[in-house]
Scaffold this active site. Sequence first.
Site, PDB file in Angstrom:
ATOM      1  N   GLY A   1      68.689  51.690  56.510  1.00  0.00           N
ATOM      2  CA  GLY A   1      69.945  51.297  56.380  1.00  0.00           C
ATOM      3  C   GLY A   1      70.515  51.913  55.112  1.00  0.00           C
ATOM      4  CB  THR A   2      72.617  54.472  53.787  1.00  0.00           C
ATOM      5  OG1 THR A   2      73.118  55.077  55.145  1.00  0.00           O
ATOM      6  CG2 THR A   2      71.123  55.170  53.772  1.00  0.00           C
ATOM      7  N   GLY A   3      74.343  52.299  52.494  1.00  0.00           N
ATOM      8  CA  GLY A   3      75.542  51.489  52.289  1.00  0.00           C
ATOM      9  C   GLY A   3      76.112  52.240  51.047  1.00  0.00           C
ATOM     10  N   GLY A   4      77.294  51.670  50.668  1.00  0.00           N
ATOM     11  CA  GLY A   4      78.264  52.598  49.501  1.00  0.00           C
ATOM     12  C   GLY A   4      77.192  52.178  48.320  1.00  0.00           C
TER      13      GLY A   4
ATOM     14  CB  VAL B   1      68.153  48.624  53.271  1.00  0.00           C
ATOM     15  CG1 VAL B   1      67.163  47.639  54.023  1.00  0.00           C
ATOM     16  CG2 VAL B   1      69.358  47.737  52.891  1.00  0.00           C
TER      17      VAL B   1
ATOM     18  CE  LYS C   1      72.353  45.300  49.893  1.00  0.00           C
ATOM     19  NZ  LYS C   1      73.297  43.991  49.889  1.00  0.00           N
TER      20      LYS C   1
ATOM     21  CG  ASP D   1      82.033  43.180  55.948  1.00  0.00           C
ATOM     22  OD1 ASP D   1      81.405  44.125  55.447  1.00  0.00           O
ATOM     23  OD2 ASP D   1      82.720  43.495  56.803  1.00  0.00           O
TER      24      ASP D   1
HETATM   25  C1  LIG Z   1      63.804  46.872  64.702  1.00  0.00           C
HETATM   26  O1  LIG Z   1      64.852  47.694  63.762  1.00  0.00           O
HETATM   27  C2  LIG Z   1      65.485  47.322  62.890  1.00  0.00           C
HETATM   28  C3  LIG Z   1      66.512  48.040  62.789  1.00  0.00           C
HETATM   29  C4  LIG Z   1      67.783  47.691  61.927  1.00  0.00           C
HETATM   30  C5  LIG Z   1      67.391  46.469  60.898  1.00  0.00           C
HETATM   31  C6  LIG Z   1      66.103  45.813  61.092  1.00  0.00           C
HETATM   32  N1  LIG Z   1      66.038  44.974  60.174  1.00  0.00           N
HETATM   33  C7  LIG Z   1      66.440  44.481  59.453  1.00  0.00           C
HETATM   34  N2  LIG Z   1      66.090  43.424  58.411  1.00  0.00           N
HETATM   35  C8  LIG Z   1      66.729  43.110  57.386  1.00  0.00           C
HETATM   36  C9  LIG Z   1      67.831  43.910  56.993  1.00  0.00           C
HETATM   37  C10 LIG Z   1      68.664  43.429  55.474  1.00  0.00           C
HETATM   38  C11 LIG Z   1      68.653  42.169  55.407  1.00  0.00           C
HETATM   39  C12 LIG Z   1      69.566  41.684  54.340  1.00  0.00           C
HETATM   40  C13 LIG Z   1      69.894  42.573  53.563  1.00  0.00           C
HETATM   41  C14 LIG Z   1      70.882  42.170  52.358  1.00  0.00           C
HETATM   42  O2  LIG Z   1      71.641  42.857  51.796  1.00  0.00           O
HETATM   43  N3  LIG Z   1      70.844  40.939  51.921  1.00  0.00           N
HETATM   44  C15 LIG Z   1      71.911  40.483  51.066  1.00  0.00           C
HETATM   45  C16 LIG Z   1      72.680  39.274  51.569  1.00  0.00           C
HETATM   46  O3  LIG Z   1      72.752  39.176  52.882  1.00  0.00           O
HETATM   47  N4  LIG Z   1      73.626  38.543  51.039  1.00  0.00           N
HETATM   48  C17 LIG Z   1      74.551  37.645  51.217  1.00  0.00           C
HETATM   49  C18 LIG Z   1      74.429  36.931  52.332  1.00  0.00           C
HETATM   50  C19 LIG Z   1      75.401  36.101  52.651  1.00  0.00           C
HETATM   51  C20 LIG Z   1      76.264  35.703  51.957  1.00  0.00           C
HETATM   52  C21 LIG Z   1      76.489  36.508  50.674  1.00  0.00           C
HETATM   53  C22 LIG Z   1      75.470  37.493  50.199  1.00  0.00           C
HETATM   54  C23 LIG Z   1      70.009  44.011  53.637  1.00  0.00           C
HETATM   55  C24 LIG Z   1      69.306  44.343  54.669  1.00  0.00           C
HETATM   56  C25 LIG Z   1      68.253  44.973  57.516  1.00  0.00           C
HETATM   57  O4  LIG Z   1      69.110  45.702  57.129  1.00  0.00           O
HETATM   58  C26 LIG Z   1      69.394  47.057  57.591  1.00  0.00           C
HETATM   59  C27 LIG Z   1      70.837  47.118  57.633  1.00  0.00           C
HETATM   60  C28 LIG Z   1      71.371  48.389  58.427  1.00  0.00           C
HETATM   61  C29 LIG Z   1      73.053  48.534  58.254  1.00  0.00           C
HETATM   62  N5  LIG Z   1      73.476  47.406  58.888  1.00  0.00           N
HETATM   63  C30 LIG Z   1      73.322  46.111  58.142  1.00  0.00           C
HETATM   64  C31 LIG Z   1      71.588  45.933  58.409  1.00  0.00           C
HETATM   65  N6  LIG Z   1      67.497  45.305  58.638  1.00  0.00           N
HETATM   66  C32 LIG Z   1      65.266  46.494  62.116  1.00  0.00           C
END
Ligand SMILES: COc1cccc(Nc2ncc(-c3ccc(C(=O)NCC(=O)Nc4ccccc4)cc3)c(OCC3CCNCC3)n2)c1
Length: 335
Positions: free
Chosen positions: A17-20, A24, A39, A131
């Site tokens: 994943g990519t963001g601003g 990740v 991340k 969001d």
């Molecule tokens: C199997 O194929 C796949 C395909 C795709 C994904 C996966 N799995 C998979 N697992 C884990 C992640 C992840 C979890 C948490 C955070 C994060 O930023 N946490 C911080 C957070 O949640 N704060 C917070 C929460 C609540 C309140 C306040 C603050 C970042 C990334 C992921 O990311 C990929 C992105 C891609 C773009 N859209 C969003 C997800 N992807 C698996």
Amino acid sequence: SGFLALKNLYILEKTIGTGGFGKVKLATHILTGEKVAIKIMEKACLGDDLPRIEQEIKALKQFSHHHICQLYQVIETETHYFMVIEYCSGGELFDHIVEKNRLSEMESRSFFRQILSAVAYLHSLGYAHRDLKPENVLLDHDQTLKLIDFGLCAKPIGGLDVQLLTSCGSPTYAAPELIQGKKYLGPEVDVWSMGVLLYAILCGFLPFDSDRIEVLYRKILRGRYEEPAWLSQGSKRLIKRMLTLDPLRRVTVKELLNHEWVQLGYNEPVSFEPLYDFHMKDDACVSLLAEHHNLSSNDMWAKLSRWDYDYDTATYLILVSRKRQSLPLKLNPVW
Ligand SMILES: COc1cccc(Nc2ncc(-c3ccc(C(=O)NCC(=O)Nc4ccccc4)cc3)c(OCC3CCNCC3)n2)c1
């Protein structure tokens, strides 16, 4: 590839994943072999958004909930922040809906209850997500949902800063008061977004949609949407209560927790109490880690209970999570 801070601790794999803020990557926690998401945020690119990272880390350290991705470790270097977070093997709910077109009322209810539990938990700790959208809801094994805030939008409730829409929250899911730039608290904005999410899950398309932003805004502010024939009376009534233009008349999270549609077939309100507190002591996991470090269990727990969110915290939380899933507790020998 190059980050020295992760050497011998994690093996970095593909970008998921990519963001601003950065990107990740999928990674492997070497000592347990567990898949994790890392991340990676470059401080230089964050500029005056840096405080949002520190706020995000401070928030995540407080959270311990079955439906919120668990923070395992935080690594700060001169140039980067690395957040090691629980990996969800099922990917985004968004792709799941696209693939299945729309979900049955029963499956939608199961998903909605989990999202509601996570959102109610956040609100109980004084946070609003702001969001909520399918991209921020991940699927783990066995249909368990995990709510994330990928784009650093979550804020303490009542924060006076009216976050500019460009940097936070996609208009598609944004509440009318938010796109009008009105002062808002937060919880009721999350209820609106959950309504859009529930509509998308049940219908397979969005209540308000347009590829032209001013048309999208007009549709949201008008608050009219299609009600497909397959929606049950109960589903229509619930959605109407959530997609209510006036935030003061909109259903509250508290009312949703024991709403009749939400309870159908479960006959119990949604609980937002964490199933278990990750911060509690698990003797088997402490002992395994103590043995690995040639420490007594007491000394090991003395260190772990400081919650430094270092590699030991990550290893411990991963072991606790694996034990919860009745997976074998093992640590790979470090060569
Ligand atoms: C199997 O194929 C796949 C395909 C795709 C994904 C996966 N799995 C998979 N697992 C884990 C992640 C992840 C979890 C948490 C955070 C994060 O930023 N946490 C911080 C957070 O949640 N704060 C917070 C929460 C609540 C309140 C306040 C603050 C970042 C990334 C992921 O990311 C990929 C992105 C891609 C773009 N859209 C969003 C997800 N992807 C698996």
